[in-house]
Write an enzyme that holds these catalytic residues in place. Structure first.
Site, PDB file in Angstrom:
ATOM      1  N   HIS A 172       0.865  -1.195   0.000  1.00 44.00           N
ATOM      2  CA  HIS A 172       0.000   0.000   0.000  1.00 44.00           C
ATOM      3  C   HIS A 172       0.895   1.235   0.000  1.00 44.00           C
ATOM      4  CE1 HIS A 172      -2.331   3.103   2.402  1.00 44.00           C
ATOM      5  NE2 HIS A 172      -3.127   2.879   1.389  1.00 44.00           N
ATOM      6  N   ASN A 173       0.508   2.260  -0.784  1.00 44.37           N
ATOM      7  CA  ASN A 173       1.301   3.501  -0.836  1.00 44.37           C
ATOM      8  C   ASN A 173       2.792   3.189  -0.936  1.00 44.37           C
ATOM      9  OD1 ASN A 173      -1.085   4.834  -0.637  1.00 44.37           O
ATOM     10  ND2 ASN A 173      -0.749   5.651   1.414  1.00 44.37           N
ATOM     11  N   GLU A 202       1.369   0.012  -5.449  1.00 41.50           N
ATOM     12  CA  GLU A 202       0.406   1.088  -5.616  1.00 41.50           C
ATOM     13  C   GLU A 202       1.105   2.363  -6.069  1.00 41.50           C
ATOM     14  OE1 GLU A 202      -3.312   3.130  -3.323  1.00 41.50           O
ATOM     15  OE2 GLU A 202      -1.632   2.482  -2.100  1.00 41.50           O
ATOM     16  N   ASP A 204       0.121   6.362  -6.671  1.00 41.75           N
ATOM     17  CA  ASP A 204      -0.817   7.497  -6.612  1.00 41.75           C
ATOM     18  C   ASP A 204      -0.367   8.552  -7.600  1.00 41.75           C
ATOM     19  OD1 ASP A 204      -1.953   6.275  -4.439  1.00 41.75           O
ATOM     20  OD2 ASP A 204      -2.206   8.142  -3.325  1.00 41.75           O
ATOM     21  N   HIS A 217       1.389  11.313  -1.997  1.00 44.06           N
ATOM     22  CA  HIS A 217       0.140  11.099  -1.268  1.00 44.06           C
ATOM     23  C   HIS A 217      -0.647  12.399  -1.335  1.00 44.06           C
ATOM     24  CE1 HIS A 217      -2.358   8.557   1.004  1.00 44.06           C
ATOM     25  NE2 HIS A 217      -2.281   9.202   2.143  1.00 44.06           N
ATOM     26  N   GLU A 251      -3.724   4.630  -8.506  1.00 48.30           N
ATOM     27  CA  GLU A 251      -4.745   5.480  -7.900  1.00 48.30           C
ATOM     28  C   GLU A 251      -4.632   6.780  -8.666  1.00 48.30           C
ATOM     29  OE1 GLU A 251      -5.744   7.487  -3.716  1.00 48.30           O
ATOM     30  OE2 GLU A 251      -4.978   5.453  -3.600  1.00 48.30           O
TER      31      GLU A 251
END
Length: 637
Positions: A172-173, A202, A204, A217, A251
């Site tokens: 995640h992230n 992931e 973003d 983020h 994302e």
């Protein structure tokens, strides 16, 4: 005596001048092909020289130091049980030891010879096909005698099932290397996750200046990195630790214009590695297997229309074209910020569609958002199309096999509690990704086990945050050669399964497990100790379905980190061994209320080797603390 001659032949040169100091002692020990912890050597050395108020030792002192650390009494007891003269094991005696004690039923002359050639340091003994105590020590301390099953170190599972039949190592992230609010974003996040065998990363993505998309983020002060650089790093490291496919979970907060730039980078940098069309049939009725997708990188993103439509457009220039997706935005009362927030809301007029109301948990209001997606990027999405999760019923009726959902941990936890059977049925058909709630500002993690228990494939964790949760993650994915894909048990793959973690019923295959904790060896000394001291104790924990969760602990051995001896037996009965992990954690008792972490090792229960085994210890960050280890005897049926 051969052992003497061998030992002297290696060391005597160093003692030409009579004595050596601590540094030379350490160097000399290393030539004997064993691992030593400097803190322990220093302490034993000091004890030897302090008696004489000197700073150097002679050849006899050196031999005494070596024996203190290396000649472990628990190994000698075993060796003597099989060596008639207590000096040598013949190959036949070694075979007997392997069969009786190590449960290696197939052991034969060849096995024994391989071990002798690999571990016996004394040439004359080796030539006679025998093993000395020195060889036996080296064998018992080796990876071949590790608690982790040797054949699980390679890929042994069937890799031809559809992708949704596997647990997939997921991060995640991935771009963060500390917290979620002001911490640095760094390419190292991607490199290190890939080197650990992570297969779902992931990214973003946000609009950056000069038409260059950036990764960070959103709406926080975390630093930004260029999307292009992220893809270059992924290109370089994707298949170092594993040949099996990597999924890039985008994302995506970019404008259609910068989404086209993203598509361009994905195609130009990843080249042949990027999956841009279906393999085999254009009409997709089931997901391809990890085997069929070896060395491929898949894009997970929202998609306009079907795979078939995208394939027909393949050779046309779709630059400048966008498609629209209507997305049902649920404004929920949870503290969980929606991970896939709207990119470009076009109109905010709520369109209530009765059939699309989510079933559980109760939500406040639903409104439709329109999202614009660049066709060039949309067409790169093949088998991993992100689909907004509405409800299990809705998915069963409408979802295609290549559509997958992301569900936040809070909502997912409610499903585990209230509709586990439907959850298991859902994950048997569709790839499901779980992600940490947005309020985990410090990048803390949830316990992944509760979501593996219902078959969720991509249980995404913050890889940058050490702790029990990442230890479980690393332990689970040691399995199957560390390739990042672990086949789910049959009861989590079967569409008609009635398994639930809270009520395992007929899916129980109880396993009786007995662990004798014998000793520790060169444990990391406590940070609080001036010497090599610690008051160690060992926790043995099982993680699995709720009724299998159990924690036991040993007594405390006072002020001995070099060679603590416990000789305690622990018994467990595990109902669903296929889902269980076992964790050994060594701590130093500082006071009656506080312990300090010294090292741990976690592995799947079904990867345990029977017999006398060493357990390597890992640091908080997952680094091997060699030579620190535990020595145990394992038995189960």
């Amino acid at each position: 005596m051969e052992e003497n001659r061998w030992f002297l032949s290696i060391i005597q040169n160093e003692f030409r001048t009579g004595k050596i100091d601590l540094d030379s002692t350490m160097k000399l020990l290393e030539t004997l092909q064993m691992s030593f912890d400097f803190a322990h050597v220093k302490h034993v050395f000091k004890k030897t020289v302090d008696k004489r108020k000197a700073h150097t030792i002679n050849i006899e002192d050196f031999r005494a130091i070596y024996r203190t650390i290396v000649h472990r009494p628990e190994f000698l007891e075993l060796f003597r049980a099989y060596s008639p003269n207590c000096k040598i094991l013949a190959d036949t005696e070694l075979i007997e030891f392997l069969r009786n004690e190590q449960y290696e039923t197939e052991a034969c002359e060849t096995t024994a010879l391989e071990i002798i050639l690999k571990y016996e340091p004394i040439e004359e003994v080796r030539k006679r096909r025998q093993m000395s105590f020195e060889g036996f020590i080296r064998y018992m301390s080796s990876e071949d005698c590790s608690i982790f099953k040797n054949n699980h170190r390679t890929i042994y599972q069937d890799m031809n099932h559809p992708l949704c039949d596997y647990f997939i190592s997921s991060s995640h992230n991935t771009y963060l290397i500390s917290d979620q609010l002001i911490g640095p974003s760094d390419l190292w996040g991607y490199t290190s996750a890939l080197l650990k065998g992570c297969r779902c990363l992931e990214i973003d993505c946000w609009d950056g200046s000069n038409n260059e998309p950036v990764v960070y983020h959103g709406h926080t002060l975390t630093s930004k990195i260029a999307f292009r650089s992220v893809i270059q790093v992924i290109d370089k490291y994707a298949f170092v630790a594993s040949d099996y496919p990597v999924v890039l979970s985008l994302e995506n907060h970019c404008s259609p214009k910068q989404q086209e730039v993203m598509a361009e980078y994905l195609e130009s940098i990843l080249g042949e590695k990027l999956l841009t069309s279906t393999i085999g049939d254009t009409v997709v009725t089931k997901l391809p297997s990890p085997e069929a997708l070896k060395f491929k990188i898949l894009v997970k993103n929202k998609k306009v229309g079907t795979i078939e439509e995208g394939m027909l457009r393949r050779d046309l220039d779709s630059r400048g074209e966008t498609g629209e997706i209507s997305d049902l935005e649920n404004v929920s009362d949870e503290d969980e910020t929606d991970e896939k927030a709207p990119l470009y809301p076009k109109n905010d007029t709520p369109k209530r569609k009765t059939e699309q109301r989510p079933s559980a948990p109760p939500r406040k209001k639903a409104k439709m958002k329109k999202i614009k997606i660049a066709i060039a990027l949309s067409d790169l999405v093949i088998y991993t199309k992100s689909q907004k999760f509405v409800s299990f019923e809705h998915s069963l009726a409408n979802q295609k096999c290549y559509e997958n959902n992301s569900i936040g941990e809070v909502q997912a936890r409610k499903f585990v509690k209230h509709s586990a059977k439907e959850f298991v049925s859902h994950t048997s058909r569709f790839i499901t990704r779980i992600y940490p709630k947005g309020t985990r500002a410090t990048s803390s993690n949830y316990n992944p086990q509760e979501f593996w228990n219902v078959g969720c494939q991509m249980v995404a964790l913050n890889f940058q945050t050490p702790g029990v949760q990442m230890e479980l993650q690393n332990g689970k994915f040691l399995d199957n050669g560390g390739c990042g894909y672990v086949l789910k048990p049959e009861f989590l793959r079967n569409h008609n399964s009635t398994f639930t973690p809270h009520n395992v019923g007929r899916y129980s295959k109880p396993m009786s497990l007995s662990i004798r904790l014998i000793s520790g060896h060169q444990l990391p000394p406590s940070n609080l100790s001036k010497t090599n001291k610690a008051d160690p104790l060992v926790h043995i924990e099982i993680y699995g379905v709720p009724e299998d969760q159990v924690k036991k602990k040993s007594s405390v051995v006072k002020s001995n980190a070099l060679s603590p001896r416990w000789d305690e037996t622990f018994s467990f009965t595990v109902q669903v061994p296929e889902l269980a992990l076992i964790r050994f954690c060594v701590e130093d008792e500082i006071s009656l209320t506080a312990n300090e972490f010294l090292g741990q090792y976690t592995l799947p229960l079904l990867s345990l080797s029977k017999g006398y085994r060493n357990i390597p210890l890992l640091s908080k960050d997952g680094d091997n603390l060699k030579p620190a280890s535990l020595f145990v005897h394992i038995w189960y049926y």
